[in-house]
Design a protein around this motif. Structure first.
Motif, mmCIF file in Angstrom:
data_model
loop_
_atom_site.group_PDB
_atom_site.id
_atom_site.type_symbol
_atom_site.label_atom_id
_atom_site.label_comp_id
_atom_site.label_asym_id
_atom_site.label_seq_id
_atom_site.Cartn_x
_atom_site.Cartn_y
_atom_site.Cartn_z
ATOM 1 N N ARG A 259 0.823 -1.215 0.000
ATOM 2 C CA ARG A 259 0.000 0.000 0.000
ATOM 3 C C ARG A 259 0.853 1.259 0.000
ATOM 4 O O ARG A 259 0.459 2.293 -0.553
ATOM 5 C CB ARG A 259 -0.859 0.051 1.272
ATOM 6 C CG ARG A 259 -2.128 -0.767 1.290
ATOM 7 C CD ARG A 259 -2.828 -0.535 2.613
ATOM 8 N NE ARG A 259 -4.068 -1.267 2.764
ATOM 9 C CZ ARG A 259 -5.269 -0.761 2.507
ATOM 10 N NH1 ARG A 259 -5.371 0.473 2.068
ATOM 11 N NH2 ARG A 259 -6.356 -1.484 2.694
ATOM 12 N N TYR A 260 2.026 1.189 0.644
ATOM 13 C CA TYR A 260 2.775 2.398 0.966
ATOM 14 C C TYR A 260 4.041 2.581 0.139
ATOM 15 O O TYR A 260 4.764 3.549 0.322
ATOM 16 C CB TYR A 260 3.129 2.383 2.465
ATOM 17 C CG TYR A 260 1.929 2.062 3.324
ATOM 18 C CD1 TYR A 260 0.796 2.876 3.301
ATOM 19 C CD2 TYR A 260 1.902 0.917 4.124
ATOM 20 C CE1 TYR A 260 -0.316 2.572 4.067
ATOM 21 C CE2 TYR A 260 0.783 0.604 4.887
ATOM 22 C CZ TYR A 260 -0.316 1.435 4.853
ATOM 23 O OH TYR A 260 -1.427 1.131 5.607
ATOM 24 N N GLU A 261 4.320 1.633 -0.767
ATOM 25 C CA GLU A 261 5.464 1.795 -1.656
ATOM 26 C C GLU A 261 5.009 2.551 -2.902
ATOM 27 O O GLU A 261 4.194 2.050 -3.676
ATOM 28 C CB GLU A 261 6.032 0.441 -2.044
ATOM 29 C CG GLU A 261 6.645 -0.323 -0.879
ATOM 30 C CD GLU A 261 7.236 -1.638 -1.329
ATOM 31 O OE1 GLU A 261 8.361 -1.615 -1.859
ATOM 32 O OE2 GLU A 261 6.575 -2.677 -1.167
ATOM 33 N N ILE A 262 5.529 3.732 -3.088
ATOM 34 C CA ILE A 262 5.065 4.627 -4.155
ATOM 35 C C ILE A 262 5.115 3.958 -5.522
ATOM 36 O O ILE A 262 4.169 4.044 -6.310
ATOM 37 C CB ILE A 262 5.913 5.920 -4.182
ATOM 38 C CG1 ILE A 262 5.827 6.647 -2.826
ATOM 39 C CG2 ILE A 262 5.433 6.829 -5.310
ATOM 40 C CD1 ILE A 262 4.430 7.051 -2.433
ATOM 41 N N ASP A 263 6.212 3.247 -5.809
ATOM 42 C CA ASP A 263 6.377 2.664 -7.141
ATOM 43 C C ASP A 263 5.599 1.372 -7.328
ATOM 44 O O ASP A 263 5.593 0.794 -8.413
ATOM 45 C CB ASP A 263 7.861 2.417 -7.439
ATOM 46 C CG ASP A 263 8.510 1.497 -6.416
ATOM 47 O OD1 ASP A 263 7.983 1.406 -5.291
ATOM 48 O OD2 ASP A 263 9.540 0.884 -6.741
ATOM 49 N N LYS A 264 4.906 0.896 -6.271
ATOM 50 C CA LYS A 264 4.165 -0.360 -6.384
ATOM 51 C C LYS A 264 2.693 -0.203 -6.028
ATOM 52 O O LYS A 264 1.966 -1.188 -5.960
ATOM 53 C CB LYS A 264 4.806 -1.428 -5.492
ATOM 54 C CG LYS A 264 6.223 -1.793 -5.924
ATOM 55 C CD LYS A 264 6.877 -2.742 -4.940
ATOM 56 C CE LYS A 264 8.323 -3.027 -5.362
ATOM 57 N NZ LYS A 264 9.032 -3.858 -4.376
#
Length: 462
Positions: free
Chosen positions: A384-389
């Motif tokens: 949820r919190y990984e920008i690129d994922k």
């Protein structure tokens, strides 16, 4: 190409093919050593794929000797170039991890004035075994659900043992297991009144922190009655339901179901195929009578660890480089990220979620029958919190499982605690709730503390 050069290439390819065959045989012997001697055959199923690969390499090596000289030369060049590229990339990954570890070690030392523990789990086991009589590696019942021909399926680990869990925060989490192999002070089982029984996976079990920083200990310090933690790593909903049925204690005020969105539905998909677990779903009165079978559970859950010093095997950097440890790990992670859900078929996914609703309905009925409150806690996946994922997350989870589960809880009138909405999303950088902001880890002690307090406060409001 001159005759002399052709002769040189021919000689080189001949020696190289012999060397390639020799290495292939060495790999097979090494795998045999690790599987049958080092681990005494206890991990034979794990090494099956490596047996297959090594034998395939040997057969491939032998087949090369039957090629023409020209093809032998070209094949040798291709193999040599390929392996050079692979090991160059492995060297790059090792150097990258080395500098990352140095950075983490520096941060850890500045914050704690202590050195990050870089020992292997096996070395920790050896060190603790010299100090204590009963030391155990953490055991996960979920690892057994695909095994055939087992008469008993443990739902816990080894009892009354100093149990080595994991290291993500700079130290190894170690806990004294209770009489049934869970992460609780044993005296909790002697109390007449139980304020909380919690079921869940590794996040509830306490990975990778020590007491009193795990969720259950946080609640325990706020509670008047006993708090029983039935969490075990790799548990899915059916294992959790079975644990509740086997270890539920009368006079329990609150049943707390701790759900992790990262893999619980996938785990359930596998659990539904287990002949023992499915009986808990089909037969209200089914039990393995695990309370009376702890001796058998201790025997099954004891992970075989060779008695010799294994630091050469587990921590030797040259050997790890030759085994392509980091590249194999990256491939594993890539496969996991490419297939976030193990359930490929849409119909199977819907059926699994339907079964999950059935399990929650049975749990609600069980709680009502025993005059216990039933509380469902939703833990978020780091994706949820990984920008690129985040695109991958929203495609896979948010628009599907998240809202479906909320709808199920509403239909069943089950109290719902959304830790994403109430804790993680309120932080500007939610990755701060993961050790060293590494999304491949469990939560920090701060996150566990906030979750434990939220559960307790919400429970006493009811």
């Amino acid at each position: 190409m001159s005759v002399k050069l052709k002769t040189t290439y021919s000689m080189l390819s001949k020696y190289f093919l012999r060397f390639f065959l020799f290495i292939s045989v060495i790999i097979l012997f090494y795998i045999f050593y690790k599987s049958e001697i080092y681990w005494n055959g206890s991990l034979r199923e794990y090494y099956f794929i490596y047996y297959f690969i090594s034998i395939s390499l040997i057969l491939f090596s032998l087949s090369l000797f039957f090629l023409s000289e020209k093809l032998k030369t070209y094949t040798s060049i291709i193999i040599l170039t390929s392996f050079s590229t692979i090991y160059f990339f492995e060297g790059y990954l090792i150097s990258k991890i080395y500098f990352q570890q140095k950075y983490v070690d520096k941060i850890y030392f500045e914050k704690n004035n202590q050195i990050y523990d870089r020992r292997s789990k096996v070395d920790v086991y050896s060190d603790l075994s010299s100090q204590y009589d009963n030391v155990a590696m953490s055991f996960y019942p979920g690892n057994l659900i695909e095994k055939k021909n087992i008469n008993i399926l443990p739902l816990s680990g080894k009892s009354l043992s100093k149990t080595i869990h994991c290291n993500e925060n700079g130290y190894y989490s170690v806990y004294d297991s209770d009489r049934y192999g869970f992460n609780n002070p044993d005296k909790e089982w002697d109390k007449d009144f139980v304020e909380f029984i919690l079921v869940g996976d590794s996040y509830l079990q306490g990975a990778c922190v020590n007491r009193p920083d795990d969720i259950s200990s946080i609640i325990r310090n706020l509670s008047e009655g006993a708090v029983l933690n039935l969490g075990m790593r790799a548990n899915g909903p059916l294992l959790e339901f079975a644990s509740l049925k086997e270890y539920y204690k009368k006079n329990t005020k609150n049943i707390v179901w701790v759900y992790y969105e990262g893999n619980d539905i996938d785990d359930l998909y596998k659990e539904l195929n287990n002949k023992i677990l499915i009986k808990y779903l089909l037969n209200e009165n089914f039990s393995q009578n695990l309370l009376a079978n702890q001796n058998n559970i201790d025997e099954i859950s004891t992970i075989e660890v060779p008695k010799r010093n294994k630091s050469f095997i587990s921590n030797n950097p040259i050997l790890n480089f030759l085994k392509l440890n980091q590249l194999r790990y990256k491939i594993k992670v890539f496969i996991m990220m490419s297939n976030v859900s193990d359930i490929k078929d849409k119909k199977s996914k819907l059926n699994t979620i339907s079964k999950f609703k059935e399990i929650l309905s049975l749990t609600k009925t069980f709680a009502d029958k025993n005059n216990s409150n039933f509380i469902f806690v939703y833990l978020p996946y780091s994706l949820r919190y990984e920008i690129d994922k985040q695109d991958k997350y929203y495609e896979t989870f948010d628009q599907k499982d998240y809202f479906k589960i909320k709808e199920i809880l509403k239909d069943l009138d089950i109290k719902f605690i959304d830790t994403h909405a109430e804790i993680f999303s309120k932080r500007n950088n939610p990755l701060e709730f993961f050790p060293f902001e590494n999304p491949e880890t469990h939560y920090t002690s701060e996150a566990y503390k906030l979750i434990g307090e939220l559960i307790y406060n919400r429970a006493i409001q009811n």
